[in-house]
Write a protein that holds these residues in place. Structure first.
Motif, PDB file in Angstrom:
ATOM      1  N   LEU A  31       3.681   6.036  -3.727  1.00  0.00           N
ATOM      2  CA  LEU A  31       3.233   4.838  -3.006  1.00  0.00           C
ATOM      3  C   LEU A  31       3.999   4.680  -1.691  1.00  0.00           C
ATOM      4  O   LEU A  31       3.413   4.360  -0.658  1.00  0.00           O
ATOM      5  N   LYS A  32       5.302   4.911  -1.728  1.00  0.00           N
ATOM      6  CA  LYS A  32       6.114   4.804  -0.502  1.00  0.00           C
ATOM      7  C   LYS A  32       5.696   5.855   0.515  1.00  0.00           C
ATOM      8  O   LYS A  32       5.602   5.561   1.716  1.00  0.00           O
ATOM      9  N   GLU A  34       2.722   7.257   0.768  1.00  0.00           N
ATOM     10  CA  GLU A  34       1.405   6.882   1.291  1.00  0.00           C
ATOM     11  C   GLU A  34       1.534   5.796   2.351  1.00  0.00           C
ATOM     12  O   GLU A  34       0.923   5.875   3.415  1.00  0.00           O
ATOM     13  N   LEU A  35       2.362   4.786   2.078  1.00  0.00           N
ATOM     14  CA  LEU A  35       2.574   3.707   3.045  1.00  0.00           C
ATOM     15  C   LEU A  35       3.162   4.260   4.338  1.00  0.00           C
ATOM     16  O   LEU A  35       2.700   3.924   5.439  1.00  0.00           O
ATOM     17  N   ARG A  78      -5.156  -1.698   3.116  1.00  0.00           N
ATOM     18  CA  ARG A  78      -4.420  -0.809   2.205  1.00  0.00           C
ATOM     19  C   ARG A  78      -2.913  -0.909   2.455  1.00  0.00           C
ATOM     20  O   ARG A  78      -2.115  -0.924   1.516  1.00  0.00           O
ATOM     21  N   LEU A  82      -0.178  -2.041  -0.299  1.00  0.00           N
ATOM     22  CA  LEU A  82       0.973  -1.216  -0.667  1.00  0.00           C
ATOM     23  C   LEU A  82       2.292  -1.958  -0.449  1.00  0.00           C
ATOM     24  O   LEU A  82       3.201  -1.876  -1.280  1.00  0.00           O
ATOM     25  N   ARG A  85       2.553  -4.518  -3.240  1.00  0.00           N
ATOM     26  CA  ARG A  85       2.742  -3.860  -4.537  1.00  0.00           C
ATOM     27  C   ARG A  85       4.151  -3.300  -4.659  1.00  0.00           C
ATOM     28  O   ARG A  85       4.778  -3.411  -5.709  1.00  0.00           O
ATOM     29  N   ASP A 126      -1.062   2.054 -10.872  1.00  0.00           N
ATOM     30  CA  ASP A 126      -1.235   2.719  -9.582  1.00  0.00           C
ATOM     31  C   ASP A 126      -1.207   4.235  -9.693  1.00  0.00           C
ATOM     32  O   ASP A 126      -1.507   4.932  -8.737  1.00  0.00           O
TER      33      ASP A 126
END
Length: 176
Positions: A31-32, A34-35, A78, A82, A85, A126
């Motif tokens: 997730l990190k 992707e962000l 998005r 993120l 989240r 996720d």
């Protein structure tokens, strides 16, 4: 006149079910990443494309501008998701107190009533990826598995299916 609960039926979406904040270290890192990729790499490219399309003139009939703005809104949505989240997730590291039972992060091997073997890992919402065997902690199967041990039987009444647990493994550790 329509009843109050049907007036805005086309737009209203009830909130989704509350998801568990649990996540594996690998999921949190994904997730990190992707962000970071969205914010540092992809967003500047789209922003530049929108600026170039805006410089061409009339924006009302400029397909590149309209499409670019739409892409930018979706990407910003998005990014916001993120960021929120990542503020609420709880990374689960290490082993549970009893690695002979099924808990978050476990790889579980099941045999169904037809002797089909299946392998699942219980992960955060996720990280869901059924084709890789990753099932959400919020799924009915995962909820039924939590706390069970080797050779226990799990019944899913709504599907009329049963599974026997034949193996429980946590990354890097094999239970006794």
């Amino acid at each position: 006149m329509k009843p109050a609960n049907q007036r805005f039926a086309g737009r209203y979406r009830p909130p989704g079910p509350k998801r568990s904040p649990l996540i594996t270290p690998e999921g949190a890192a994904a997730l990190k990443d992707e962000l970071d990729d969205l914010w540092r790499n992809k967003r500047p490219v789209i922003t530049l494309a929108v600026q170039e399309a805006a410089a061409l003139g009339d924006r009302s009939e400029n397909a590149e501008y309209i499409y670019g703005k739409k892409m930018l809104r979706e990407m910003d949505s998005r990014i916001l998701y993120l960021q929120r989240r990542l503020d609420h997730i709880k990374v689960v590291e290490g082993l549970p107190a009893d690695p002979n039972k099924v808990y978050f992060g476990a790889w579980v091997t099941l045999i169904d009533d037809d002797d089909n073997e299946r392998h699942y890992r219980i992960v955060g919402a996720d990280e869901l990826n059924p084709s890789s065997g990753y099932i959400s902690i919020d799924s009915p199967l995962a909820l039924a598995l939590i706390g069970k041990k080797l050779d226990d039987r799990v019944e899913l009444n709504n599907l009329n299916k049963g599974y026997d647990i034949t193996a429980i493994k946590y990354l890097g550790v094999q239970p006794n």
